[in-house]
Write an enzyme that holds these catalytic residues in place. Structure first.
Site, PDB file in Angstrom:
ATOM      1  N   THR A   1       2.275   1.322  11.383  1.00  0.00           N
ATOM      2  CA  THR A   1       2.369   2.972  11.421  1.00  0.00           C
ATOM      3  C   THR A   1       1.233   3.671  11.646  1.00  0.00           C
ATOM      4  O   THR A   1       0.806   4.803  11.275  1.00  0.00           O
ATOM      5  CB  THR A   1       2.858   3.952   9.942  1.00  0.00           C
TER       6      THR A   1
ATOM      7  N   HIS B   1       0.840  -0.944   0.188  1.00  0.00           N
ATOM      8  CA  HIS B   1       0.078  -0.338   0.223  1.00  0.00           C
ATOM      9  C   HIS B   1       0.533   1.479  -0.099  1.00  0.00           C
ATOM     10  O   HIS B   1       1.922   1.556  -0.468  1.00  0.00           O
ATOM     11  CB  HIS B   1      -0.793   0.221   1.504  1.00  0.00           C
TER      12      HIS B   1
HETATM   13 ZN   LIG Z   1       2.335   1.277   5.867  1.00  0.00          ZN
END
Ligand SMILES: [Zn+2]
Length: 263
Positions: free
Chosen positions: A212, A126
């Protein structure tokens, strides 16, 4: 007193619901009964953004308590004796989805990496616009994360930076069927091959970190390629425009971590 408290809570609930709509562009009411519990939608806006993640839900506590969080500014790396990554990727990117937080290509089984004898299978990759990790303080217009998991669910993520330049043929395969709204999933006309994205020179920085995004779980092996690859201005804009705003968590303190540099 009770009434004041209650109205404060109701206001908080309404605000949370409104924020969710702001962050993701879709209606929080569809996702459950907001009269029973606040819709806890994390995002990148002011009210439910990275600085608030740790307070949105108890499960997200690592977002504020963690000591080995990602992303980081990669600096002061030590040359370490580690084997190069063994990347055994094959063509396998079959569909592209916009999950509300990022554009993601889901990968079929059969591609893996070997990190010091430990095998992790590629699940998806991604994009973040701009980059999440930075290198010597430098931010890049886009970073791809290739998310791998072992059979116990431990994660290893390869980070790849993009610079603006020539068009990227591999990115073109997903851009031609790019989803427009959250939840939309499109089949690629030509199966994507992550090898077409990765740089020829595979020198990398190695460190431990976290997801994250919430729940910001730690224990993630990170390997970020030193060499960026290119994408055209139009391609970078096409991917960034799906979300319509930045989706990078700010860099986190390195604390006691050591960053390894493997050539
Ligand atoms: Zn990421």
């Amino acid at each position: 007193m009770y009434k004041i408290l209650l109205s404060t809570i109701t206001t908080a609930l309404l605000l949370t619901t409104a924020n969710a709509k702001d962050d993701h562009g879709h209606d929080a009411h569809k996702h459950g009964d907001h009269t029973k519990k606040a819709a806890v939608h994390w995002g990148y806006g002011k009210d439910a953004g990275p600085l608030k993640w740790g307070d949105l839900k108890s499960e997200y506590f690592m977002c504020k308590e963690g000591k080995n969080q990602s992303p980081i500014n990669i600096t002061s790396a030590y040359e370490v004796e580690k084997k190069p990554l063994k990347i055994n990727h094959k063509a396998g990117g079959e569909e592209v989805i916009f999950n509300g937080h990022a554009v993601q290509v889901n990968y079929k089984a059969g591609s893996s990496i070997d990190v010091d004898g430990h095998v992790f299978e590629l699940k998806q990759f991604h994009f973040h616009n701009p980059s999440e990790n930075t290198i010597d303080g430098k931010s890049f217009p886009m970073e791809a994360h290739f998310v791998h998991a072992d059979k116990d669910g431990n994660l290893a993520v390869l980070g790849l930076m993009f610079v603006e330049g020539e068009a990227n043929a591999e990115l073109a395969k997903l851009i031609e069927v790019l989803p427009k709204k959250a939840g939309e999933k499109n089949k690629l006309k030509t199966v994507a091959d992550s090898n077409g994205l990765l740089p020829k020179e595979k020198d990398y920085y190695r460190f431990t970190g976290s997801l994250t995004t919430p729940p910001c779980s730690e224990g993630v092996i990170w390997a970020v390629f030193k060499k960026p690859v290119s994408a055209s201005k139009e391609q970078l804009e096409a991917i960034a425009s799906v979300l319509g705003h930045a989706n990078n968590r700010p860099t986190q303190p390195i604390n006691a971590r050591i960053i390894g540099e493997i050539d």
